[in-house]
Design an enzyme around this catalytic site. Structure first.
Site, PDB file in Angstrom:
ATOM      1  N   SER A 298      -2.784  32.873  -1.447  1.00 15.11           N
ATOM      2  CA  SER A 298      -2.665  34.176  -0.231  1.00 15.11           C
ATOM      3  C   SER A 298      -5.128  35.063  -0.349  1.00 15.11           C
ATOM      4  O   SER A 298      -5.532  33.857   0.341  1.00 15.11           O
ATOM      5  CB  SER A 298      -2.211  35.799  -0.890  1.00 15.11           C
ATOM      6  OG  SER A 298      -0.850  35.343  -0.283  1.00 15.11           O
ATOM      7  N   ASP A 309     -14.622  26.077   4.728  1.00 16.58           N
ATOM      8  CA  ASP A 309     -15.119  25.606   6.477  1.00 16.58           C
ATOM      9  C   ASP A 309     -16.451  26.365   7.039  1.00 16.58           C
ATOM     10  O   ASP A 309     -17.128  25.442   8.028  1.00 16.58           O
ATOM     11  CB  ASP A 309     -14.102  26.732   7.608  1.00 16.58           C
ATOM     12  CG  ASP A 309     -12.623  26.202   7.257  1.00 16.58           C
ATOM     13  OD1 ASP A 309     -12.580  24.817   6.566  1.00 16.58           O
ATOM     14  OD2 ASP A 309     -11.923  26.800   7.697  1.00 16.58           O
ATOM     15  N   LYS A 323       0.561  29.975   0.029  1.00 15.25           N
ATOM     16  CA  LYS A 323       0.834  31.037   0.979  1.00 15.25           C
ATOM     17  C   LYS A 323       0.128  31.104   2.511  1.00 15.25           C
ATOM     18  O   LYS A 323      -1.794  32.369   1.567  1.00 15.25           O
ATOM     19  CB  LYS A 323       1.241  32.296   0.075  1.00 15.25           C
ATOM     20  CG  LYS A 323       2.006  33.362   0.582  1.00 15.25           C
ATOM     21  CD  LYS A 323       2.659  34.529  -0.441  1.00 15.25           C
ATOM     22  CE  LYS A 323       3.004  35.241   0.342  1.00 15.25           C
ATOM     23  NZ  LYS A 323       2.051  35.635   1.542  1.00 15.25           N
TER      24      LYS A 323
END
Length: 454
Positions: A298, A309, A323
């Site tokens: 998470s 990214d 998750k």
């Protein structure tokens, strides 16, 4: 239990992720559900009248609620009593016990992870272990509240745990002495070669500020105030504050999106951008490696996904837990709450980590763990949980598996590594990589990413 105070402090995204509820999540019951309620009431009356033993109303209503939420996903739940107390403990960060994060899986108490430096870790309890007996008493099919209550106790007292570890023929019996568990969200160390190690164990309050303070402290310790690299260790970090995961990411990002969450209700769609918590990159010009493993969930995946990214960091280790859902904590009176899945979250490039998790740029197994092969074989992730949400792109398990060809870099045994003084192979490998890293490496190349659209 002061649930109002709890709600104010429970903006969490963890393996049991929570964020504050908005009024948009309070949907009215559809009128067409009335016939179904009639069925429920009819069953309730039949059980009350005909069951072999008397059953009180609270037991039946709680059973109906638990069954309703269990039909949704593994993370929606009704919280009261001990459940809320455990949430409060997680936020306060101090209690007396063993130092274990546990869940109930198919009627058994399963270890998510032992806290670092805890009595449980010192006793050799590992993530994925199943606790079957406490002091010789079977606890399978016992309520999680009751099992946790038995494991907690005064400092200095001991308890015997019977452990089932997948891959081993015989159960293990371990005596653990309870201690005061003070959860330390952030720790740091200056490694050789002026490589900074900052470990984030959970995303509790002020983690962003704590990481910044540790970075400044390490710079003062380094000769000339210069650090050659940073290892950000998020292994076995189940998550915590959503705001703090954004703040930690923002310490290293100067533009673009950090994370987005999208839900069915309008109020559940939100975007979080860089430069909203901290200005600039506190480690500008310094290469970063983020360590993750199957216990990174998470909030940890939010940070790893954002830095990956934006190509600000190299992600190393093992595929994360996976998750990618968000739960809202909805108050139900003064001493109860509903934890309900209301949204999914996405990395800056629009990837959902649900099921698939964050795939490391460089896969490095923890071969310094003598049980690594067995633990890898029986590793539990989000995709293994009964009733988990399905990733929209329909990833298949075999597409998430890595290359099975033996890597010559990772052939030493745990005993051989220990003889070389290496107790944590992943950390050692990351630090060595940074010592050889220059500013032209992938960890510092600017990347472009498409903004995630709601």
């Amino acid at each position: 239990m002061n649930i109002a105070a709890l709600l104010r402090s429970a903006a969490l995204v963890t393996a049991v992720a929570l964020i504050p509820a908005t009024t948009a999540t309070m949907a009215q019951v559809d009128g067409c559900a009335a016939p179904e309620f009639a069925k429920l009431f009819a069953v309730f009356q039949r059980v009350k009248a005909s069951y072999v033993e008397p059953v009180d109303d609270d037991t039946l209503i709680r059973g109906a609620i638990d069954g309703m939420l269990a039909a949704l996903d593994p993370h929606s739940a009704y919280l009261d009593g001990g459940d809320l107390q455990r949430l409060e403990t997680m936020i306060d960060g101090q209690y007396s016990g063993l130092g274990l994060s546990v869940v109930m899986q198919d009627g058994a108490v399963k270890v998510v992870s032992p806290f670092r430096g805890s009595p449980a870790e010192a006793a050799g309890i590992k993530a994925g272990d199943f606790i079957t007996h406490l002091n010789g008493k079977l606890i399978v099919d016992t309520k999680l509240d009751d099992a946790v209550a038995q494991m907690r106790g005064p400092k200095g007292t001991s308890i015997r745990l019977t452990i089932y570890r997948q891959g081993r023929d015989e159960p293990l019996e371990v005596d653990v002495t309870r201690g005061v568990i003070e959860l330390e969200p952030v720790t740091s160390e200056l490694l050789s070669g002026n490589v900074a190690l900052i470990t984030v164990n959970e995303f509790s309050a002020n983690v962003g500020a704590d990481v910044f303070a540790e970075w400044q402290s390490l710079k003062k310790k380094a000769p000339g105030g210069r650090l050659s690299g940073l290892v950000l260790d998020l292994r076995n970090n189940p998550g915590g504050s959503l705001d703090e995961s954004v703040a930690l990411s923002d310490l290293f990002l100067t533009n673009g999106q950090i994370v987005s969450q999208r839900g069915r209700a309008r109020g559940e769609t939100m975007l979080y951008d860089a430069e909203t918590v901290y200005r600039g990159d506190m480690a500008e010009g310094v290469p970063i490696i983020v360590l993750i493993n199957a216990g990174s969930a998470s909030a940890s995946e939010i940070v790893a996904g954002a830095l990956q990214d934006h190509r600000r960091a190299l992600i190393m280790g093992e595929r994360s837990f996976g998750k990618g859902s968000v739960q809202s904590l909805l108050p139900l009176g003064k001493d109860a709450a509903l934890k309900l899945t209301t949204a999914r979250y996405y990395t800056p490039s629009g990837r959902s980590v649900q099921e698939g998790g964050i795939k490391p740029d460089i896969a490095v197994p923890q071969i310094s763990d003598p049980d690594f092969r067995l633990r890898q074989k029986y590793q539990t992730r989000e995709s293994d949980l009964r009733g988990h949400l399905i990733n929209e792109i329909g990833l298949k398990d075999e597409e998430l598996e890595g290359d099975r060809i033996a890597d010559p870099r990772f052939q030493l045994t745990a005993a051989q590594l220990e003889a070389q003084g290496i107790k944590d192979f992943q950390l050692n490998y990351a630090a060595d990589t940074l010592r050889r890293t220059t500013k032209s490496t992938v960890a510092l190349r600017p990347g472009t990413q498409r903004a995630a659209k709601p």
